[in-house]
Design a protein around this motif. Structure first.
Motif, short mmCIF file in Angstrom:
data_model
loop_
_atom_site.label_atom_id
_atom_site.label_comp_id
_atom_site.label_asym_id
_atom_site.label_seq_id
_atom_site.Cartn_x
_atom_site.Cartn_y
_atom_site.Cartn_z
N ARG A 127 0.82 -1.21 0.00
CA ARG A 127 0.00 0.00 0.00
C ARG A 127 0.86 1.26 0.00
NH1 ARG A 127 -3.35 1.45 5.26
NH2 ARG A 127 -3.98 -0.74 5.09
N PHE A 128 2.06 1.15 0.59
CA PHE A 128 2.96 2.31 0.66
C PHE A 128 4.07 2.22 -0.37
CE2 PHE A 128 0.86 2.15 4.75
CZ PHE A 128 0.57 3.48 4.99
N GLY A 129 3.86 1.38 -1.39
CA GLY A 129 4.80 1.33 -2.50
C GLY A 129 5.99 0.42 -2.31
N GLY A 130 5.99 -0.36 -1.22
CA GLY A 130 7.11 -1.25 -0.96
C GLY A 130 6.84 -2.66 -1.46
N THR A 131 7.83 -3.52 -1.27
CA THR A 131 7.67 -4.94 -1.59
C THR A 131 7.97 -5.75 -0.35
OG1 THR A 131 9.99 -5.08 -2.32
CG2 THR A 131 8.32 -4.62 -4.01
N TRP A 132 7.36 -6.92 -0.27
CA TRP A 132 7.49 -7.77 0.92
C TRP A 132 7.64 -9.21 0.44
CZ3 TRP A 132 8.96 -6.61 5.49
CH2 TRP A 132 8.71 -7.43 6.58
N THR A 133 8.81 -9.78 0.68
CA THR A 133 9.09 -11.12 0.20
C THR A 133 8.68 -12.18 1.22
OG1 THR A 133 11.33 -11.25 1.13
CG2 THR A 133 11.07 -10.22 -1.06
N HIS A 134 8.56 -13.41 0.74
CA HIS A 134 8.24 -14.51 1.64
C HIS A 134 9.34 -14.69 2.68
CE1 HIS A 134 6.28 -18.16 2.94
NE2 HIS A 134 7.38 -18.86 2.76
N GLU A 135 10.59 -14.47 2.28
CA GLU A 135 11.71 -14.60 3.21
C GLU A 135 11.63 -13.55 4.31
OE1 GLU A 135 11.94 -14.72 -0.10
OE2 GLU A 135 12.31 -16.90 -0.14
N GLN A 136 11.24 -12.32 3.94
CA GLN A 136 11.06 -11.29 4.97
C GLN A 136 9.95 -11.66 5.93
OE1 GLN A 136 10.75 -8.10 1.93
NE2 GLN A 136 12.04 -6.88 3.30
N ALA A 137 8.87 -12.21 5.39
CA ALA A 137 7.75 -12.62 6.23
C ALA A 137 8.17 -13.72 7.21
CB ALA A 137 6.60 -13.11 5.36
N LEU A 138 8.97 -14.66 6.75
CA LEU A 138 9.43 -15.73 7.63
C LEU A 138 10.31 -15.18 8.75
CD1 LEU A 138 10.29 -18.64 5.14
CD2 LEU A 138 8.23 -18.35 6.55
N GLY A 139 11.04 -14.11 8.46
CA GLY A 139 11.88 -13.50 9.48
C GLY A 139 11.10 -12.85 10.59
N MET A 140 9.81 -12.63 10.40
CA MET A 140 8.97 -12.00 11.41
C MET A 140 8.34 -13.02 12.37
SD MET A 140 9.25 -8.90 10.31
CE MET A 140 7.92 -7.83 10.81
N VAL A 141 8.45 -14.30 12.03
CA VAL A 141 7.78 -15.34 12.82
C VAL A 141 8.31 -15.32 14.26
CG1 VAL A 141 7.43 -17.82 13.10
CG2 VAL A 141 7.30 -16.78 10.82
N GLY A 142 7.39 -15.17 15.21
CA GLY A 142 7.75 -15.19 16.62
C GLY A 142 8.27 -13.88 17.17
N LEU A 143 8.34 -12.84 16.34
CA LEU A 143 8.86 -11.55 16.78
C LEU A 143 7.78 -10.77 17.52
CD1 LEU A 143 11.61 -10.10 16.34
CD2 LEU A 143 10.54 -8.88 14.44
N GLY A 144 8.20 -9.99 18.51
CA GLY A 144 7.26 -9.12 19.21
C GLY A 144 6.62 -8.14 18.23
N LEU A 145 5.35 -7.82 18.43
CA LEU A 145 4.63 -7.01 17.46
C LEU A 145 5.19 -5.60 17.30
CD1 LEU A 145 0.93 -8.09 18.10
CD2 LEU A 145 2.32 -8.53 16.07
N GLU A 146 5.64 -4.99 18.37
CA GLU A 146 6.20 -3.64 18.23
C GLU A 146 7.52 -3.68 17.47
OE1 GLU A 146 6.36 -1.39 21.82
OE2 GLU A 146 4.19 -1.50 22.15
N ASP A 147 8.34 -4.71 17.72
CA ASP A 147 9.58 -4.86 16.96
C ASP A 147 9.25 -5.09 15.48
OD1 ASP A 147 11.17 -4.55 19.20
OD2 ASP A 147 11.28 -6.69 19.62
#
Length: 230
Positions: free
Chosen positions: A34-54
């Protein structure tokens, strides 16, 4: 026979108890785009288990022009909508193992980085009294991978972390549980747990019962006793 040394079992939620990780990923990609960026599957996997504010700060770095709490609320709302419309997808064997532990009289806690309103939604959809304590992301003094969430759960239960088993699917969660001093069981889902220090890895919870958890804890206590005697 149940082990009197097992005081409680501490459950992660997303990816361990319920398979909500695809819901999170499905919410993240359009947010960044929505803000013109891209989001890869690898980036998404890096978020698994991370605190929401982080996680929110990482989205800001990816170009999302929203405040941290705005991002957290947006993603939580999106995932809760998916839960309401698509249902709560329990991980294989998770609900059955949780029920087996409760039937055996084992105390349990839910320890999640999701907001409490989402955790309560999931708990309310379980058709038995599943948890004695819920520690959510907005309850934790510091998020996973810090030990705080698991230490807070143990304090609320009045138990020693060394007398508990924690079940986790993510590296951040596993490191949190290990640092807290629990016997940590890894059940990998979307990412590997290699190098996280977990004490055992089961490929699935399917077919597992309370007795398997008692045996796991007893084995860990025996190893610890042997190490201390050296």
């Amino acid at each position: 026979m149940t082990s009197p040394a097992l005081a409680a079992v501490l459950w992660d939620m997303d990816g361990t108890l319920v398979d909500t990780e695809p819901y999170w990923i499905a919410a993240e990609t359009p947010l960044v785009e929505r803000f013109g960026g891209t989001w890869t599957h690898e980036q998404a996997l890096g978020m698994v288990g991370l605190g929401l504010e982080d996680a929110a700060r990482i989205f800001q770095e990816a170009g999302v022009r929203m405040g941290v709490h705005e991002i957290v609320d947006f993603l939580t709302d999106e995932v809760m909508t998916s839960l309401r419309t698509q249902g709560v997808p329990f991980r294989p064997g998770a609900r059955e193992l949780l029920a087996s532990l409760r039937e055996a009289g084992v105390r349990t806690a839910l320890v999640t980085m999701s907001l409490s309103r989402m955790a309560e939604t999931v708990v309310d959809l379980i058709d038995f009294d599943a948890f004695d304590v819920v520690i959510a992301g907005d309850d934790a003094t510091r998020p996973k991978p810090f030990p705080d969430p698991y230490l807070q759960a143990c304090e609320a239960l009045g138990v020693d972390p060394r007398d508990t088993v924690a079940i986790e699917d993510s590296p951040n969660g596993a490191r949190s549980a290990v640092a807290a001093g629990t016997t940590t069981l890894g059940v990998p889902h979307m990412v590997s747990l290699t190098g996280t220090g977990v004490h055992a890895i089961w490929p699935t919870l399917d077919g597992r019962t309370a007795q398997d958890v008692f045996d796991l804890h007893d084995a860990r206590v025996a190893r610890r006793t042997e190490e201390n005697a050296r």
